[in-house]
Motif scaffolding. Sequence first.
Motif, PDB file in Angstrom:
ATOM      1  N   SER B   1       0.829  -1.201   0.000  1.00 12.11           N
ATOM      2  CA  SER B   1       0.000   0.000   0.000  1.00 12.11           C
ATOM      3  C   SER B   1       0.866   1.255   0.000  1.00 12.11           C
ATOM      4  O   SER B   1       1.898   1.305   0.641  1.00 12.11           O
ATOM      5  N   GLN B   2       0.432   2.285  -0.723  1.00 12.34           N
ATOM      6  CA  GLN B   2       1.207   3.509  -0.769  1.00 12.34           C
ATOM      7  C   GLN B   2       0.990   4.352   0.477  1.00 12.34           C
ATOM      8  O   GLN B   2       1.779   5.246   0.763  1.00 12.34           O
ATOM      9  N   GLN B   3      -0.109   4.127   1.184  1.00 10.34           N
ATOM     10  CA  GLN B   3      -0.407   4.986   2.303  1.00 10.34           C
ATOM     11  C   GLN B   3       0.178   4.441   3.588  1.00 10.34           C
ATOM     12  O   GLN B   3       0.740   5.165   4.378  1.00 10.34           O
ATOM     13  N   GLY B   4       0.017   3.189   3.838  1.00 12.32           N
ATOM     14  CA  GLY B   4       0.514   2.658   5.092  1.00 12.32           C
ATOM     15  C   GLY B   4       0.154   1.212   5.235  1.00 12.32           C
ATOM     16  O   GLY B   4      -0.251   0.562   4.289  1.00 12.32           O
ATOM     17  N   GLU B   5       0.309   0.756   6.433  1.00 11.19           N
ATOM     18  CA  GLU B   5       0.099  -0.648   6.681  1.00 11.19           C
ATOM     19  C   GLU B   5      -0.998  -0.841   7.705  1.00 11.19           C
ATOM     20  O   GLU B   5      -1.256   0.027   8.536  1.00 11.19           O
ATOM     21  N   GLU B   6      -1.618  -1.996   7.635  1.00 12.35           N
ATOM     22  CA  GLU B   6      -2.553  -2.380   8.671  1.00 12.35           C
ATOM     23  C   GLU B   6      -1.946  -3.540   9.437  1.00 12.35           C
ATOM     24  O   GLU B   6      -1.205  -4.367   8.889  1.00 12.35           O
ATOM     25  N   ASP B   7      -2.304  -3.584  10.684  1.00 12.43           N
ATOM     26  CA  ASP B   7      -1.667  -4.514  11.590  1.00 12.43           C
ATOM     27  C   ASP B   7      -2.743  -5.076  12.518  1.00 12.43           C
ATOM     28  O   ASP B   7      -3.501  -4.309  13.096  1.00 12.43           O
ATOM     29  N   PRO B   8      -2.912  -6.369  12.647  1.00 13.19           N
ATOM     30  CA  PRO B   8      -2.144  -7.389  11.927  1.00 13.19           C
ATOM     31  C   PRO B   8      -2.685  -7.596  10.514  1.00 13.19           C
ATOM     32  O   PRO B   8      -3.753  -7.100  10.188  1.00 13.19           O
ATOM     33  N   GLN B   9      -1.977  -8.330   9.706  1.00  9.90           N
ATOM     34  CA  GLN B   9      -2.480  -8.649   8.365  1.00  9.90           C
ATOM     35  C   GLN B   9      -3.604  -9.661   8.446  1.00  9.90           C
ATOM     36  O   GLN B   9      -4.506  -9.661   7.613  1.00  9.90           O
ATOM     37  N   ALA B  10      -3.534 -10.543   9.435  1.00  9.74           N
ATOM     38  CA  ALA B  10      -4.582 -11.535   9.622  1.00  9.74           C
ATOM     39  C   ALA B  10      -4.803 -11.741  11.105  1.00  9.74           C
ATOM     40  O   ALA B  10      -3.861 -11.684  11.897  1.00  9.74           O
ATOM     41  N   LEU B  11      -6.040 -11.994  11.479  1.00 11.88           N
ATOM     42  CA  LEU B  11      -6.422 -12.155  12.880  1.00 11.88           C
ATOM     43  C   LEU B  11      -7.499 -13.213  12.991  1.00 11.88           C
ATOM     44  O   LEU B  11      -8.505 -13.139  12.267  1.00 11.88           O
ATOM     45  N   SER B  12      -7.288 -14.188  13.865  1.00  8.45           N
ATOM     46  CA  SER B  12      -8.284 -15.239  14.067  1.00  8.45           C
ATOM     47  C   SER B  12      -8.673 -15.264  15.534  1.00  8.45           C
ATOM     48  O   SER B  12      -7.806 -15.375  16.406  1.00  8.45           O
ATOM     49  N   ILE B  13      -9.954 -15.141  15.818  1.00 12.72           N
ATOM     50  CA  ILE B  13     -10.439 -15.104  17.194  1.00 12.72           C
ATOM     51  C   ILE B  13     -11.691 -15.967  17.328  1.00 12.72           C
ATOM     52  O   ILE B  13     -12.256 -16.415  16.326  1.00 12.72           O
ATOM     53  N   GLN B  14     -12.119 -16.179  18.552  1.00 12.49           N
ATOM     54  CA  GLN B  14     -13.336 -16.924  18.818  1.00 12.49           C
ATOM     55  C   GLN B  14     -14.516 -15.947  18.940  1.00 12.49           C
ATOM     56  O   GLN B  14     -14.334 -14.775  19.329  1.00 12.49           O
ATOM     57  N   GLU B  15     -15.681 -16.437  18.597  1.00 10.44           N
ATOM     58  CA  GLU B  15     -16.898 -15.628  18.782  1.00 10.44           C
ATOM     59  C   GLU B  15     -16.974 -15.123  20.212  1.00 10.44           C
ATOM     60  O   GLU B  15     -16.665 -15.855  21.159  1.00 10.44           O
ATOM     61  N   GLY B  16     -17.396 -13.876  20.356  1.00 11.24           N
ATOM     62  CA  GLY B  16     -17.517 -13.282  21.680  1.00 11.24           C
ATOM     63  C   GLY B  16     -16.294 -12.489  22.104  1.00 11.24           C
ATOM     64  O   GLY B  16     -16.385 -11.622  22.981  1.00 11.24           O
ATOM     65  N   GLU B  17     -15.154 -12.777  21.488  1.00  8.64           N
ATOM     66  CA  GLU B  17     -13.939 -12.038  21.816  1.00  8.64           C
ATOM     67  C   GLU B  17     -13.943 -10.690  21.100  1.00  8.64           C
ATOM     68  O   GLU B  17     -14.709 -10.452  20.179  1.00  8.64           O
ATOM     69  N   ASN B  18     -13.057  -9.824  21.547  1.00  9.81           N
ATOM     70  CA  ASN B  18     -12.888  -8.527  20.887  1.00  9.81           C
ATOM     71  C   ASN B  18     -11.773  -8.624  19.845  1.00  9.81           C
ATOM     72  O   ASN B  18     -10.815  -9.375  20.022  1.00  9.81           O
ATOM     73  N   PHE B 103      -6.053   3.523   0.474  1.00 14.08           N
ATOM     74  CA  PHE B 103      -6.381   2.424   1.375  1.00 14.08           C
ATOM     75  C   PHE B 103      -5.142   1.811   1.998  1.00 14.08           C
ATOM     76  O   PHE B 103      -4.079   1.748   1.375  1.00 14.08           O
ATOM     77  N   GLY B 104      -5.311   1.328   3.233  1.00 13.64           N
ATOM     78  CA  GLY B 104      -4.307   0.483   3.844  1.00 13.64           C
ATOM     79  C   GLY B 104      -4.409  -0.911   3.249  1.00 13.64           C
ATOM     80  O   GLY B 104      -5.303  -1.209   2.450  1.00 13.64           O
ATOM     81  N   SER B 105      -3.494  -1.758   3.656  1.00 14.72           N
ATOM     82  CA  SER B 105      -3.418  -3.090   3.051  1.00 14.72           C
ATOM     83  C   SER B 105      -4.436  -4.069   3.615  1.00 14.72           C
ATOM     84  O   SER B 105      -4.578  -5.168   3.112  1.00 14.72           O
ATOM     85  N   GLY B 106      -5.160  -3.692   4.638  1.00 10.13           N
ATOM     86  CA  GLY B 106      -6.257  -4.517   5.121  1.00 10.13           C
ATOM     87  C   GLY B 106      -5.861  -5.563   6.148  1.00 10.13           C
ATOM     88  O   GLY B 106      -4.732  -6.068   6.152  1.00 10.13           O
ATOM     89  N   THR B 107      -6.813  -5.879   7.019  1.00 12.15           N
ATOM     90  CA  THR B 107      -6.666  -6.963   7.994  1.00 12.15           C
ATOM     91  C   THR B 107      -7.744  -7.993   7.714  1.00 12.15           C
ATOM     92  O   THR B 107      -8.923  -7.655   7.633  1.00 12.15           O
ATOM     93  N   ARG B 108      -7.321  -9.243   7.539  1.00 14.42           N
ATOM     94  CA  ARG B 108      -8.304 -10.326   7.336  1.00 14.42           C
ATOM     95  C   ARG B 108      -8.681 -10.887   8.698  1.00 14.42           C
ATOM     96  O   ARG B 108      -7.848 -11.452   9.398  1.00 14.42           O
ATOM     97  N   LEU B 109      -9.930 -10.707   9.064  1.00 15.19           N
ATOM     98  CA  LEU B 109     -10.441 -11.177  10.354  1.00 15.19           C
ATOM     99  C   LEU B 109     -11.246 -12.448  10.155  1.00 15.19           C
ATOM    100  O   LEU B 109     -12.154 -12.496   9.330  1.00 15.19           O
ATOM    101  N   GLN B 110     -10.907 -13.457  10.938  1.00 19.49           N
ATOM    102  CA  GLN B 110     -11.650 -14.718  10.937  1.00 19.49           C
ATOM    103  C   GLN B 110     -12.210 -14.909  12.332  1.00 19.49           C
ATOM    104  O   GLN B 110     -11.450 -14.959  13.308  1.00 19.49           O
ATOM    105  N   VAL B 111     -13.523 -14.994  12.439  1.00 14.51           N
ATOM    106  CA  VAL B 111     -14.173 -15.220  13.727  1.00 14.51           C
ATOM    107  C   VAL B 111     -14.706 -16.643  13.741  1.00 14.51           C
ATOM    108  O   VAL B 111     -15.599 -16.989  12.962  1.00 14.51           O
ATOM    109  N   GLN B 112     -14.151 -17.446  14.611  1.00 15.60           N
ATOM    110  CA  GLN B 112     -14.530 -18.860  14.701  1.00 15.60           C
ATOM    111  C   GLN B 112     -15.779 -19.013  15.558  1.00 15.60           C
ATOM    112  O   GLN B 112     -15.825 -18.493  16.656  1.00 15.60           O
ATOM    113  N   PRO B 113     -16.793 -19.743  15.059  1.00 13.39           N
ATOM    114  CA  PRO B 113     -18.014 -19.919  15.847  1.00 13.39           C
ATOM    115  C   PRO B 113     -17.794 -20.840  17.048  1.00 13.39           C
ATOM    116  O   PRO B 113     -16.817 -21.561  17.107  1.00 13.39           O
TER     117      PRO B 113
END
Lengths: 115, 113
Positions: B1-18, B103-113
């Motif tokens: 990305s030319q503007q900046g970075e997003e952190d983290p690039q990927a995030l995996s959490i459980q339902e109910g978490e922040n 745009f930033g490079s984005g964070t891929r969020l995975q929320v596990q049920p």
Amino acid sequence: AAGVIQSPRHLIKEKRETATLKCYPIPRHDTVYWYQQGPGQDPQFLISFYEKMQSDKGSIPDRFSAQQFSDYHSELNMSSLELGDSALYFCASSQEGGGSRNEQFFGPGTRLTVL
Amino acid sequence: SQQGEEDPQALSIQEGENATMNCSYKTSINNLQWYRQNSGRGLVHLILIRSNEREKHSGRLRVTLDTSKKSSSLLITASRAADTASYFCATDGRGTGRRALTFGSGTRLQVQP
């Protein structure tokens, strides 16, 4: 509430062909932006129009052109298509007048595949 | 990305978490906006924060902005499986006068049920 409309939603073309993408902004929005998002990449700004005049230009290839019509809809014309043009093309609209916050609302995108 | 970075690039959490995602940018801005994108689909506008604001809330979303550090964070509380998506921050350029978004490079969020 009405949203940004883009057509077609999917388009498949051969190399060296041409394509025309259409965008219908939210009613009363006077500005249209075009963005290109390659696979796994963030959206990149191509070109924008305010009140039917080009207002800014980003990384738009010379093979592409665009315009905004009197009803504020916009068309992105792409010629001599290349494999690398395969991407999602988004249109966004906003209301620029009166010191707006530049809140941009995106359409669902057109997925262009060049074979 | 030319503007900046997003952190983290990927995030995996459980339902109910922040989930907390961070975004950095390089130039002076008027506003910073956060968008959500489900796989291969459109960008959904989540929230806009002005450069003179420090924090903003919308439902389960909380956005902070630190212009001295040129950074922003998006907090999603009590996450749900339906929050699974990529999240992008986007800025316009006060210094350049450009209203198109970078745009930033984005964070891929995975929320596990």
